[in-house]
Structures are given as structure tokens and as C-alpha cells.
Motif scaffolding. Sequence first.
Motif, PDB file in Angstrom:
ATOM      1  N   MET A   1       0.848  -1.173   0.070  1.00 35.69           N
ATOM      2  CA  MET A   1      -0.162  -0.113   0.006  1.00 35.69           C
ATOM      3  C   MET A   1       0.885   1.226   0.113  1.00 35.69           C
ATOM      4  N   LYS A   2       0.429   2.277  -0.572  1.00 31.81           N
ATOM      5  CA  LYS A   2       1.289   3.511  -0.758  1.00 31.81           C
ATOM      6  C   LYS A   2       0.697   4.369   0.245  1.00 31.81           C
ATOM      7  N   THR A   3       1.581   5.144   0.729  1.00 32.26           N
ATOM      8  CA  THR A   3       1.176   6.306   1.692  1.00 32.26           C
ATOM      9  C   THR A   3       2.173   7.467   1.659  1.00 32.26           C
ATOM     10  N   THR A   4       1.721   8.527   2.252  1.00 35.51           N
ATOM     11  CA  THR A   4       2.620   9.542   2.446  1.00 35.51           C
ATOM     12  C   THR A   4       2.924   9.890   3.830  1.00 35.51           C
ATOM     13  N   LEU A   5       4.071   9.949   4.010  1.00 34.72           N
ATOM     14  CA  LEU A   5       4.595  10.369   5.560  1.00 34.72           C
ATOM     15  C   LEU A   5       5.126  11.614   5.439  1.00 34.72           C
ATOM     16  N   SER A   6       5.030  12.653   6.703  1.00 36.48           N
ATOM     17  CA  SER A   6       5.997  13.573   7.002  1.00 36.48           C
ATOM     18  C   SER A   6       7.174  13.140   7.818  1.00 36.48           C
ATOM     19  N   LEU A   7       8.169  13.146   7.680  1.00 36.82           N
ATOM     20  CA  LEU A   7       9.274  12.705   8.296  1.00 36.82           C
ATOM     21  C   LEU A   7      10.307  13.748   8.831  1.00 36.82           C
ATOM     22  N   ASP A   8      10.901  13.757   9.901  1.00 38.68           N
ATOM     23  CA  ASP A   8      11.909  14.808  10.256  1.00 38.68           C
ATOM     24  C   ASP A   8      12.961  14.504   9.164  1.00 38.68           C
ATOM     25  N   ASP A   9      13.642  15.882   8.671  1.00 38.72           N
ATOM     26  CA  ASP A   9      14.611  15.693   7.742  1.00 38.72           C
ATOM     27  C   ASP A   9      15.927  14.824   8.434  1.00 38.72           C
ATOM     28  N   ASN A  10      16.156  14.720   9.619  1.00 39.15           N
ATOM     29  CA  ASN A  10      17.431  14.087   9.996  1.00 39.15           C
ATOM     30  C   ASN A  10      17.045  12.688  10.394  1.00 39.15           C
ATOM     31  N   ILE A  11      15.753  12.375  10.567  1.00 37.55           N
ATOM     32  CA  ILE A  11      15.473  10.919  10.550  1.00 37.55           C
ATOM     33  C   ILE A  11      15.493  10.217   9.400  1.00 37.55           C
ATOM     34  N   LEU A  12      14.908  11.110   8.171  1.00 40.27           N
ATOM     35  CA  LEU A  12      14.788  10.564   6.848  1.00 40.27           C
ATOM     36  C   LEU A  12      16.416  10.266   6.370  1.00 40.27           C
ATOM     37  N   ARG A  13      17.317  11.244   6.586  1.00 40.06           N
ATOM     38  CA  ARG A  13      18.608  11.204   6.145  1.00 40.06           C
ATOM     39  C   ARG A  13      19.114  10.075   6.825  1.00 40.06           C
ATOM     40  N   ALA A  14      19.140   9.834   8.230  1.00 35.36           N
ATOM     41  CA  ALA A  14      19.714   8.789   8.859  1.00 35.36           C
ATOM     42  C   ALA A  14      18.995   7.437   8.324  1.00 35.36           C
ATOM     43  N   ALA A  15      17.747   7.097   7.891  1.00 35.68           N
ATOM     44  CA  ALA A  15      17.242   6.049   7.461  1.00 35.68           C
ATOM     45  C   ALA A  15      17.741   5.716   6.160  1.00 35.68           C
ATOM     46  N   LYS A  16      18.075   6.717   5.330  1.00 37.90           N
ATOM     47  CA  LYS A  16      18.438   6.601   3.855  1.00 37.90           C
ATOM     48  C   LYS A  16      19.938   5.968   4.012  1.00 37.90           C
ATOM     49  N   VAL A  17      20.704   6.478   4.818  1.00 36.96           N
ATOM     50  CA  VAL A  17      21.990   6.082   5.063  1.00 36.96           C
ATOM     51  C   VAL A  17      22.214   4.738   5.488  1.00 36.96           C
ATOM     52  N   ARG A  18      21.309   4.310   6.640  1.00 32.19           N
ATOM     53  CA  ARG A  18      21.181   2.910   7.088  1.00 32.19           C
ATOM     54  C   ARG A  18      20.841   2.062   6.095  1.00 32.19           C
TER      55      ARG A  18
END
Length: 79
Positions: free
Chosen positions: A1-18
Motif C-alpha cells: 500500500m502506498k502512503t505519504t509520511l512527513s518525517l523529520d529531515d534528520n530521521i529521513l537522512r539517517a534512515a536513507k544512510v542505514r
Amino acid sequence: MKTTLSLDDNILRAAKVRAAETGETLTRFIENALPNHLESISSHRADFRMNLLVKRGRPVRDVTLDDRNSLYEKMENRD
């Protein structure tokens, strides 16, 4: 299922790196991380127990359960 989330920039960056470090897509990384997080929350939850306080007493004249105003008047005019 597709959904849209608003995430804190730092959290998103860390998740992308991990995700990149583990060779996963961001979606797969989040799909794997959420169940682990949700499981840890539910395993730390203590069972809820409510202890009831029961007091014995006697009826007060001119006060009924149907008339809260009479109760308030009795409470305010303690003599």
C-alpha cells in the motif's frame, strides 16, 4: 500500500544512510524496522491493573443520586 509520511529531515537522512549501508531500499528498511519497533513496545507494556477504593458510609438526608445540586449544596454547607 502506498502512503505519504512527513518525517523529520534528520530521521529521513539517517534512515536513507542505514538503508544504503545494508543494501536495502528505504521502503524495505522501514518495512523491516517498524515490526521490530512495534514488537519491542508491546513487550515492554505492563498489564494494567485498577485497584478500586471502596468506602462505606450512610445516606445523607436530602441528597439523592438523581439530584447533584443537592449534593453540591450539602458539600458546600458543611457544618
